[in-house]
Motif scaffolding. Sequence first.
Motif, mmCIF file in Angstrom:
data_model
loop_
_atom_site.group_PDB
_atom_site.id
_atom_site.type_symbol
_atom_site.label_atom_id
_atom_site.label_comp_id
_atom_site.label_asym_id
_atom_site.label_seq_id
_atom_site.Cartn_x
_atom_site.Cartn_y
_atom_site.Cartn_z
ATOM 1 N N LEU A 76 75.209 43.498 4.581
ATOM 2 C CA LEU A 76 74.471 43.479 5.841
ATOM 3 C C LEU A 76 74.616 42.078 6.426
ATOM 4 O O LEU A 76 74.458 41.089 5.720
ATOM 5 C CB LEU A 76 72.992 43.804 5.620
ATOM 6 C CG LEU A 76 72.163 43.886 6.916
ATOM 7 C CD1 LEU A 76 72.518 45.155 7.709
ATOM 8 C CD2 LEU A 76 70.658 43.869 6.609
ATOM 9 N N ARG A 77 74.970 42.014 7.714
ATOM 10 C CA ARG A 77 75.140 40.702 8.366
ATOM 11 C C ARG A 77 74.212 40.584 9.564
ATOM 12 O O ARG A 77 73.939 41.569 10.246
ATOM 13 C CB ARG A 77 76.590 40.537 8.848
ATOM 14 C CG ARG A 77 77.598 40.550 7.729
ATOM 15 C CD ARG A 77 79.014 40.485 8.250
ATOM 16 N NE ARG A 77 79.360 39.167 8.778
ATOM 17 C CZ ARG A 77 80.582 38.857 9.223
ATOM 18 N NH1 ARG A 77 81.548 39.775 9.235
ATOM 19 N NH2 ARG A 77 80.830 37.643 9.679
ATOM 20 N N ALA A 78 73.752 39.363 9.803
ATOM 21 C CA ALA A 78 73.001 39.101 11.032
ATOM 22 C C ALA A 78 74.007 39.085 12.173
ATOM 23 O O ALA A 78 75.142 38.637 12.012
ATOM 24 C CB ALA A 78 72.278 37.772 10.926
ATOM 25 N N LYS A 79 73.596 39.608 13.328
ATOM 26 C CA LYS A 79 74.499 39.655 14.481
ATOM 27 C C LYS A 79 74.120 38.512 15.411
ATOM 28 O O LYS A 79 73.169 38.621 16.193
ATOM 29 C CB LYS A 79 74.317 41.010 15.173
ATOM 30 C CG LYS A 79 75.356 41.348 16.205
ATOM 31 C CD LYS A 79 75.148 42.816 16.587
ATOM 32 C CE LYS A 79 76.067 43.245 17.708
ATOM 33 N NZ LYS A 79 75.872 44.690 17.985
ATOM 34 N N ILE A 80 74.836 37.395 15.278
ATOM 35 C CA ILE A 80 74.451 36.220 16.067
ATOM 36 C C ILE A 80 75.558 35.866 17.059
ATOM 37 O O ILE A 80 75.484 36.233 18.229
ATOM 38 C CB ILE A 80 74.094 35.014 15.157
ATOM 39 C CG1 ILE A 80 72.998 35.421 14.139
ATOM 40 C CG2 ILE A 80 73.604 33.833 15.993
ATOM 41 C CD1 ILE A 80 72.590 34.352 13.169
ATOM 42 N N ASP A 81 76.599 35.229 16.578
ATOM 43 C CA ASP A 81 77.640 34.785 17.516
ATOM 44 C C ASP A 81 78.859 34.341 16.701
ATOM 45 O O ASP A 81 78.801 33.322 16.015
ATOM 46 C CB ASP A 81 77.090 33.614 18.345
ATOM 47 C CG ASP A 81 78.123 33.062 19.326
ATOM 48 O OD1 ASP A 81 79.249 33.603 19.386
ATOM 49 O OD2 ASP A 81 77.783 32.078 20.027
ATOM 50 N N MET A 82 79.946 35.094 16.793
ATOM 51 C CA MET A 82 81.147 34.777 16.004
ATOM 52 C C MET A 82 81.892 33.549 16.539
ATOM 53 O O MET A 82 82.855 33.085 15.935
ATOM 54 C CB MET A 82 82.102 35.980 15.945
ATOM 55 C CG MET A 82 81.614 37.099 15.030
ATOM 56 S SD MET A 82 81.257 36.571 13.332
ATOM 57 C CE MET A 82 82.893 36.250 12.703
ATOM 58 N N ALA A 83 81.412 33.021 17.677
ATOM 59 C CA ALA A 83 82.065 31.820 18.219
ATOM 60 C C ALA A 83 81.133 30.606 18.147
ATOM 61 O O ALA A 83 81.419 29.556 18.714
ATOM 62 C CB ALA A 83 82.475 32.075 19.667
ATOM 63 N N HIS A 84 80.038 30.752 17.421
ATOM 64 C CA HIS A 84 79.038 29.671 17.343
ATOM 65 C C HIS A 84 79.659 28.384 16.777
ATOM 66 O O HIS A 84 80.509 28.440 15.891
ATOM 67 C CB HIS A 84 77.891 30.123 16.449
ATOM 68 C CG HIS A 84 76.604 29.411 16.733
ATOM 69 N ND1 HIS A 84 76.395 28.094 16.403
ATOM 70 C CD2 HIS A 84 75.467 29.822 17.351
ATOM 71 C CE1 HIS A 84 75.175 27.724 16.780
ATOM 72 N NE2 HIS A 84 74.594 28.762 17.371
ATOM 73 N N THR A 85 79.226 27.244 17.305
ATOM 74 C CA THR A 85 79.775 25.967 16.804
ATOM 75 C C THR A 85 79.360 25.727 15.346
ATOM 76 O O THR A 85 80.069 25.059 14.596
ATOM 77 C CB THR A 85 79.278 24.782 17.653
ATOM 78 O OG1 THR A 85 77.868 24.927 17.799
ATOM 79 C CG2 THR A 85 79.952 24.763 19.009
#
Length: 556
Positions: A170-179
Amino acid sequence: MSEEKSLNFIEDIIETDLKEGKYKSILTRFPPEPNGYLHIGHAKAICLNFGLSLKYGGKTNLRFDDTNPITEETAYVESIKEDIRWLGFSWANELYTSDYFDILYNYAVNLINKGLAYVDDSTAEEIAAMKGTPTEAGKDNKYRSRTIKENLILFANMKGGIYKDGEKVLRAKIDMAHTNMLMRDPIIYRIKHAYHHRSGNAWCIYPMYDFAHGQSDSIENITHSICTLEFIPHRELYDWFIEKLNIFTSHQYEFARLNMTYTVMSKRKLLQLVTEGYVNGWDDPRMPTISAFRRKGYTPKSIRTFCDKIGIAKRENFIDLSLLEFCLREDLNQKALRVMAVLDPVKLIITNYEEGKTEELLCENGPDETFGKRSLSFGKELWVEREDFMEEPEKKWFRLAPGSMVRLKSAYIVKCESFVKDVTGKVTAINCSYIPESRSGKDTSGINVKGTIHWVSASHALNAEVRLYDRLFTTENPLDEKGDFKNTINSDSLQIITHAVVESSLKDATVDARYQFIRKGYFCLDTDARLDKLIFNRTVTLKDAWAKEVKKIRLT
Ligand code: ATP
Ligand code: MG
């Protein structure tokens, strides 16, 4: 903590928070993973967390961070509790992250329902490949767009044990381009079909550190969650979960971990030393664990003073082991009973002393009168230290040599008349005459001597084994060495003296007592000692022998 000392940065934050009424009182926690024994680095975290709550009238929880079923054991839980108590602290509540598994599971479901988590079928390699690099964005995969409904079913199936280890996460859905790489859809639950030391087989999915730690802080209403610098990049994630779940806001603060010279400080590495037989267990006195320091004779106060002296920094550094030894000597100097022991005995015979006679001499027990006095038997034959005799004395030699005079501590002045050697040239006896008027406390002899040596009456002496310890590694930072850190192990770190002699009062020695063997160092009874076998550990020398060594090396 002394009042005049300036505040460290965490105290600054706490004082501001209290002044502004952000919290009525503070609650900190110490969160060890029960996968090994605590080391001196943990002592720093313990002193910091418990010290802060004591200073500001708050409380500290002890929380076992037990989310990894593979490495954790109940035996470690017990040793951790013993060590914290020994250091002198008591926790408000004994808690376990595993007790929150239900709550954490519901938090995960909550995120799925908000469209903020998804089940991913990718392999670990595929996930890593899609993650990008610090300079390159990661990529969304096809599982990221699964529907909430589908994710709820799949996550329930994960919990239900339908899948094998590693088949889904299970993964959190945040931002695959986050710095911040850690924000690129971090894994929050993994499948692990393994027995857990507390929850048994109830679970086959376990939360990751990042999904467990902050939420556990929040569940307990921890106000100041203090951890080491490597968690700085995790803070963003810590805050994100708390915000999205809309739960009590705990805050994470980071300080520099304690690194010490001539040692390694990771439970995983210490475990290798134990399992591969480099030391005799976690509490081998050469280890940097709290239990080893205790066995070696360290006092809780010396460790607390040390942690206080090194303070709290925001940058990594190395602390010299000799600072800890300095704190130890300061404390032992005030506490240790003074006794006489001869580590490398040679006979001293008083030729003009009556055969079979015994005198009871009064001796100071400690550094001042409050310790009182004890009587010590004196007779014709004594043991003295081999190194206190020189056949051909060097300049300024004030100890035993043919024709020289010395005082026997708390007893008489003797004059060395002759000595005996065996065929190998080893001195086997030193013959002396004594001056009857020179008895300590009643000396009317008018003779002044420069040297005083310790002794033990031969007919009253007890045999003892004495263990001398040295640093476990030969280099300041064993981890810096190329190859295995174990290559720099000091092969002379343990020296066992089997034929030492000690004064008879030590028949009643206890493990908790601290002794100064006069002129030889600080010692304590080892836990291996038996009624019929005295065993002493050298806690620390009277002076820092290594500092001299290091200076010598640097000069040459
Ligand atoms: P290790 O690598 O030795 O296993 P760890 O950090 O994984 O250490 P934990 O049981 O997770 O060990 O640590 C419990 C607490 O002790 C954490 O808050 C951690 O930051 C702190 N701690 C661990 N090592 C040190 C250290 N060398 N100096 C200061 N604090 C430390
Ligand atoms: Mg850890």
